[in-house]
Design a protein around this motif. Structure first.
Motif, PDB file in Angstrom:
ATOM      1  N   LYS A  89       0.828  -1.211   0.000  1.00 41.87           N
ATOM      2  CA  LYS A  89       0.000   0.000   0.000  1.00 41.87           C
ATOM      3  C   LYS A  89       0.863   1.262   0.000  1.00 41.87           C
ATOM      4  O   LYS A  89       0.587   2.225  -0.728  1.00 41.87           O
ATOM      5  CB  LYS A  89      -0.909   0.005   1.227  1.00 41.87           C
ATOM      6  CG  LYS A  89      -1.938  -1.107   1.264  1.00 41.87           C
ATOM      7  CD  LYS A  89      -3.182  -0.708   0.512  1.00 41.87           C
ATOM      8  CE  LYS A  89      -4.286  -1.738   0.691  1.00 41.87           C
ATOM      9  NZ  LYS A  89      -5.512  -1.366  -0.042  1.00 41.87           N
ATOM     10  N   ALA A  92       2.579   1.834  -3.316  1.00 41.05           N
ATOM     11  CA  ALA A  92       1.628   2.384  -4.296  1.00 41.05           C
ATOM     12  C   ALA A  92       1.407   3.868  -4.058  1.00 41.05           C
ATOM     13  O   ALA A  92       1.332   4.666  -5.003  1.00 41.05           O
ATOM     14  CB  ALA A  92       0.308   1.633  -4.207  1.00 41.05           C
ATOM     15  N   ARG A  93       1.324   4.265  -2.786  1.00 48.03           N
ATOM     16  CA  ARG A  93       1.132   5.684  -2.467  1.00 48.03           C
ATOM     17  C   ARG A  93       2.341   6.492  -2.915  1.00 48.03           C
ATOM     18  O   ARG A  93       2.195   7.573  -3.493  1.00 48.03           O
ATOM     19  CB  ARG A  93       0.894   5.862  -0.965  1.00 48.03           C
ATOM     20  CG  ARG A  93       0.778   7.312  -0.528  1.00 48.03           C
ATOM     21  CD  ARG A  93       0.613   7.466   0.966  1.00 48.03           C
ATOM     22  NE  ARG A  93      -0.765   7.235   1.380  1.00 48.03           N
ATOM     23  CZ  ARG A  93      -1.203   7.434   2.633  1.00 48.03           C
ATOM     24  NH1 ARG A  93      -0.340   7.816   3.571  1.00 48.03           N
ATOM     25  NH2 ARG A  93      -2.469   7.231   2.948  1.00 48.03           N
ATOM     26  N   LYS A  95       4.491   5.688  -5.279  1.00 44.53           N
ATOM     27  CA  LYS A  95       4.542   5.708  -6.749  1.00 44.53           C
ATOM     28  C   LYS A  95       3.610   6.765  -7.316  1.00 44.53           C
ATOM     29  O   LYS A  95       3.900   7.392  -8.334  1.00 44.53           O
ATOM     30  CB  LYS A  95       4.190   4.324  -7.301  1.00 44.53           C
ATOM     31  CG  LYS A  95       5.356   3.330  -7.236  1.00 44.53           C
ATOM     32  CD  LYS A  95       5.031   2.025  -7.948  1.00 44.53           C
ATOM     33  CE  LYS A  95       6.242   1.092  -7.945  1.00 44.53           C
ATOM     34  NZ  LYS A  95       5.970  -0.197  -8.611  1.00 44.53           N
ATOM     35  N   SER A  96       2.455   6.957  -6.664  1.00 50.70           N
ATOM     36  CA  SER A  96       1.520   7.981  -7.133  1.00 50.70           C
ATOM     37  C   SER A  96       2.102   9.383  -6.983  1.00 50.70           C
ATOM     38  O   SER A  96       1.658  10.331  -7.627  1.00 50.70           O
ATOM     39  CB  SER A  96       0.204   7.881  -6.362  1.00 50.70           C
ATOM     40  OG  SER A  96       0.369   8.291  -5.017  1.00 50.70           O
ATOM     41  N   GLN A  97       3.151   9.486  -6.128  1.00 44.22           N
ATOM     42  CA  GLN A  97       3.844  10.766  -5.927  1.00 44.22           C
ATOM     43  C   GLN A  97       5.141  10.827  -6.732  1.00 44.22           C
ATOM     44  O   GLN A  97       5.938  11.765  -6.593  1.00 44.22           O
ATOM     45  CB  GLN A  97       4.158  10.956  -4.432  1.00 44.22           C
ATOM     46  CG  GLN A  97       2.924  10.955  -3.542  1.00 44.22           C
ATOM     47  CD  GLN A  97       3.267  10.802  -2.059  1.00 44.22           C
ATOM     48  OE1 GLN A  97       4.439  10.745  -1.665  1.00 44.22           O
ATOM     49  NE2 GLN A  97       2.238  10.743  -1.215  1.00 44.22           N
ATOM     50  N   GLY A  98       5.355   9.785  -7.559  1.00 42.03           N
ATOM     51  CA  GLY A  98       6.558   9.743  -8.389  1.00 42.03           C
ATOM     52  C   GLY A  98       7.797   9.305  -7.642  1.00 42.03           C
ATOM     53  O   GLY A  98       8.923   9.600  -8.050  1.00 42.03           O
TER      54      GLY A  98
END
Length: 877
Positions: A89, A92-93, A95-98
């Motif tokens: 989790k 994934a968080r 990665k959503s922020q690069g």
């Protein structure tokens, strides 16, 4: 009390008051018995789901029941860090922020993990409070907090020093996406529409071939043998010979092993010990080589020859093409099978050889089996014992290492200068052998189940022998779903026996899964999930708690949909309105508190007290057996049918027509019954029972502090109870008779009541018969021969009621109406029978549809009988 039942107006207020007054704190009292439930810690990955809400309702209801029985009841809450699940989790968080995990390093990544823990730990705690859980929050535990970390290291070191933890190469579930070993519970099996490839292996020094069926041709590159069943006569003569491994062109032996299923494929299987758990075991038995051909990222390694560097799926395609060109692919068949996938990322799991840390299980399992066999630990329902014992008696060594950063890091240190291995409860500063400070810690983390296995005793202070540990351990009850018997229950049992020499709990209550109203498993893909917080916001926590338990058999799966929750909300609304009726009438009269032995009890009073007494006896036994599903059913029936539909209606006669003394007496009985109803229901629906209880006269303390009702033989009145049942039966028959004749409730009639037995009770309840049977007047008669008007009657073994018919209905009009309805019913019956006599419909239609049609036919037939009876009665008028 407010006029309308609105749980949003009082649930949070009540819970805040409970917390402020510290009602949930379990204070050690050695003059009292403890009752302890250590709550299974929900994973801190996200919000609570409906399964959590159901399990927690069971735990809290039983805890509240035991608390009211006088036990020092502890419901100890907590959360699980769920290492891999949470790491996925957080990744994934990020990665959503690069941001990639590797870019920030282990230390910074763990900071992000702790931010997640704090965020969702608080959310889950607030959701537990919304549900009304009476947890001792002062003892809240987290599997990664300091006391639990200390326990984990102590446990690891103890097992290691006993030689029960080792590092070795074995086959494990490997996720190529998460790049870690997985436990069996972290693998979910999904149906896959794949292929079965039939590949030909040439027999050495022969023109003949052996054909092997496989779903994974790419692992052929790691084959080290072919195997046949020793009883298979087709291949017995080939055992000990060799075949040429296709593509690789090397000789591999043909071995005999009873593992082989002669009926699968051709009866010959390829043995790839590095990529199949069964093949691994065959390889050990036959001393075969282990050749790993797939890397951790799912690509083929250097052992895959010309296929090195290809993704495993691309390798499969290329290999099949090459086999086809070489005329070594006999055929390809469509094949449906179950494929293991990572629970977190849903990538297909790769069984592969890797170096991991393991716990030796053989010796640990012996006593864990014995305590269940000898009933020191009991499973409820008992059938789950067999599942547990089967798994424990066939247990394999436990892989406890994970290639992740979150969770408990393995407490093993290595000296770079002398290769010493140091296993320590605290971080060493130098090598214990050579004194070098050039040491480093193992990179792996422990399987999250390692810390969870210690939960029943680490939460109470172990490895320290605290006062909590001495008083509350072993615990009394563990409640969990059946899907983690192997992975958690078993590990808690053998861990507790090993570390504390005690069982962790006396009983294991296994509950089923919550399914949707159609019986389907709840899932995101189906969009049929139920958000417990949304239900609480719309209907209140009590509606959710009662609905999730009502009618659910112990250990059985259950169905839950919004319709059921709405119906339970209506039930709670019924309790609310009944309570308002009682309390409003208490205010209207000059109420004086009376004991039951000061009251001139009527037959109605004695009937409801007998029913209440019986309910107390039954419900107490059901609570003791943890059968909350039937508790809810018993209470629903008693409250709705017996208290509301009958006794409250009967009480209105006295309250509206009686003298002040009679009114005070009936209010006292109403209050006594209502108070006991609230106490019986409180464990399951704590909020509404508290709100009503505190609204009752002279109730200043929480219902939580009250004692649970007990059976009282003095409140059994068998003669009056039997007489009232007969009176209620005749009232129902009069009502049914009027309904069959289509007589509206507001059309009153004279009732002529002829007692056949229990004359005194019938006479004393003439007013009840009149009121509840829609009578204008009720006359007690002793001679039926004097009745000189046209009438209809209804009768039972105690009483006969005669009703004049004249002028109540338009006879011709009613006969015409019933005959029209009769024709329609007959047509519907014919249509339904034709459908059910159609063998194609019965065999091909969904079972639910067929059953529904059968139920419809039964209802139509019953209605036909009722109409026929009504026409017969009208013909006699």
């Amino acid at each position: 009390m407010e006029k309308t039942f609105n749980p949003q107006n009082f649930e949070k207020k009540i819970y805040k008051n409970w917390l402020e007054k510290n009602y949930f704190y379990a204070k050690i009292n050695k003059t009292k018995q403890p009752f302890t439930i250590i709550m299974p810690p929900p994973n801190i990955t996200s919000n609570l789901h409906i399964g959590h809400a159901y399990g927690m309702t069971l735990m809290d209801s039983i805890t509240r029941f035991k608390r009211m029985q006088g036990f020092v009841s502890l419901l100890l809450p907590g959360c699980d860090h769920a290492a891999l699940a949470t790491e996925v989790k957080v990744i994934a968080r990020l990665k959503s922020q690069g941001i990639e995990k590797e870019d920030i390093g282990r230390t910074e990544f763990l900071k992000k993990m702790y931010e997640w823990y704090e965020e969702f730990g608080n959310i889950i705690t607030e959701q537990m409070k919304l549900l009304g859980l009476s947890c001792d929050w002062s003892r809240y535990a987290f599997t990664l907090d300091e006391p639990r970390s200390k326990a984990v290291r102590a446990a690891f070191v103890k097992l290691y020093n006993k030689g029960l933890i080792y590092k070795g190469k074995r086959i494990t579930n490997w996720c190529i996406e998460c790049k870690t070993a997985l436990s069996d519970i972290e693998v979910e099996y999904e149906e896959n529409n794949g292929n079965l490839y039939y590949i030909k292996y040439k027999i050495e020094n022969s023109d003949k071939y052996l054909t092997v069926a496989t779903t994974r041709p790419e692992t052929l590159l790691g084959d080290v043998a072919l195997a046949v069943n020793p009883k298979d006569k087709r291949y017995k003569h080939l055992v000990g010979q060799n075949v040429i491994l296709p593509v690789v062109n090397k000789l591999i032996p043909i071995v005999a092993d009873s593992y082989v299923d002669s009926k699968f494929g051709t009866g010959v299987v390829k043995i790839t010990p590095a990529h199949d758990p069964n093949d691994f075991e065959v390889g050990i038995r036959h001393n075969l080589e282990q050749i790993n051909v797939i890397d951790d990222d799912g690509t083929m390694n250097q052992n895959a020859l010309q296929y090195a560097g290809l993704d495993r799926q691309d390798c499969r395609k290329q290999l099949i093409s090459d086999l086809e060109k070489s005329n070594l692919l006999e055929k390809v068949e469509k094949y449906k099978n179950s494929v293991g996938c990572c629970q977190r990322c849903h990538q297909v799991v790769e069984p592969k050889i890797s170096t991991q840390w393991y716990v030796k299980m053989k010796d640990l399992a012996i006593e864990a089996v014995e305590v269940v066999k000898t009933k020191k630990i009991k499973f409820i329902p008992q059938k789950f014992e067999k599942i547990y014992l089967h798994w424990m008696q066939n247990i394999k060594d436990w892989c406890i290492s994970r290639q992740i950063w979150s969770g408990h890091r393995i407490p093993v240190f290595y000296c770079k200068d002398c290769d010493e291995v140091i296993v320590s409860e605290t971080d060493p500063t130098q090598c214990t052998k050579c004194g070098s400070k050039n040491i480093y810690q193992d990179e792996d983390s422990l399987d999250t189940w390692f810390s969870s296995a210690l939960w029943p005793f680490s939460t109470l202070g172990w490895p320290e022998i605290t006062e909590d540990f001495k008083y509350f351990f072993p615990t009394n009850l563990m409640i969990t779903a059946y899907d983690i018997i192997f992975f958690w229950i078993a590990r808690m049992i053998f861990s507790s026996l090993e570390y504390t020499s005690e069982i962790p709990f006396e009983n294991v209550l296994i509950h089923g899964l919550i399914r949707d109203s159609q019986g389907r498993k709840m899932s995101k893909s189906l969009g049929n999930g139920i958000d417990p917080v949304e239900i609480i916001n719309n209907y209140g926590a009590d509606s959710l708690r009662f609905a999730s338990c009502h009618g659910v058999g112990v250990g059985q799966d259950s169905r839950l949909g919004e319709e059921k929750i709405k119906s339970i909300s209506a039930f709670l609304n019924k309790i609310w309105n009944a309570s308002r009726y009682v309390l409003d009438n208490t205010e209207k009269i000059k109420f004086t508190k009376l004991n039951l032995d000061e009251i001139n009890l009527t037959s109605s009073d004695k009937w409801i007290l007998s029913e209440l007494n019986k309910t107390i006896k039954n419900v107490t036994k059901l609570y003791e057996k943890y059968d909350l599903g039937v508790v809810c059913m018993e209470m629903y029936e008693f409250v709705w049918t017996k208290f509301c539909d009958w006794y409250i209606e009967e009480s209105k006669v006295k309250l509206y027509e009686g003298n002040p003394a009679e009114k005070n007496e009936v209010v006292n009985v109403l209050l006594f019954v209502l108070e006991n109803i609230l106490k019986l229901l409180h464990p399951i629906v704590p909020f509404i029972t508290e709100e009503i209880y505190l609204s009752m006269p002279n109730h200043n303390n929480s219902i939580m502090l009250e004692s649970f009702p007990t059976y009282n033989k003095k409140l059994d009145f068998p003669a009056d109870h039997k007489a009232m049942l007969a009176i209620m039966d005749i009232i129902k028959k009069v009502r049914n008779l009027r309904a069959d004749m289509n007589i509206p409730d507001n059309k009153k009639t004279d009732l002529y009541v002829l007692p056949l037995a229990n004359i005194k009770q019938i006479a004393n309840n003439l007013f009840v018969i009149k009121k509840l049977a829609h009578g204008k007047n009720a006359f007690l008669i002793n001679d039926e021969s004097k009745i000189d008007f046209k009438n209809t009657f209804t009768i039972n073994e105690v009483v006969k009621v005669i009703i004049p018919n004249d002028h109540l209905i338009d006879k011709e009009k009613e006969i015409s109406r019933l005959e029209n309805e009769l024709r329609k019913i007959n047509a519907d019956i014919e249509k339904s029978e034709t459908l059910l006599n159609n063998s194609g419909f019965v065999s091909k239609a969904p079972a639910q549809r067929v059953n529904a049609e059968r139920e419809l036919l039964a209802k139509l037939t019953n209605r036909l009988d009722n109409i026929s009876n009504s026409l017969k009665l009208l013909g006699e008028v």
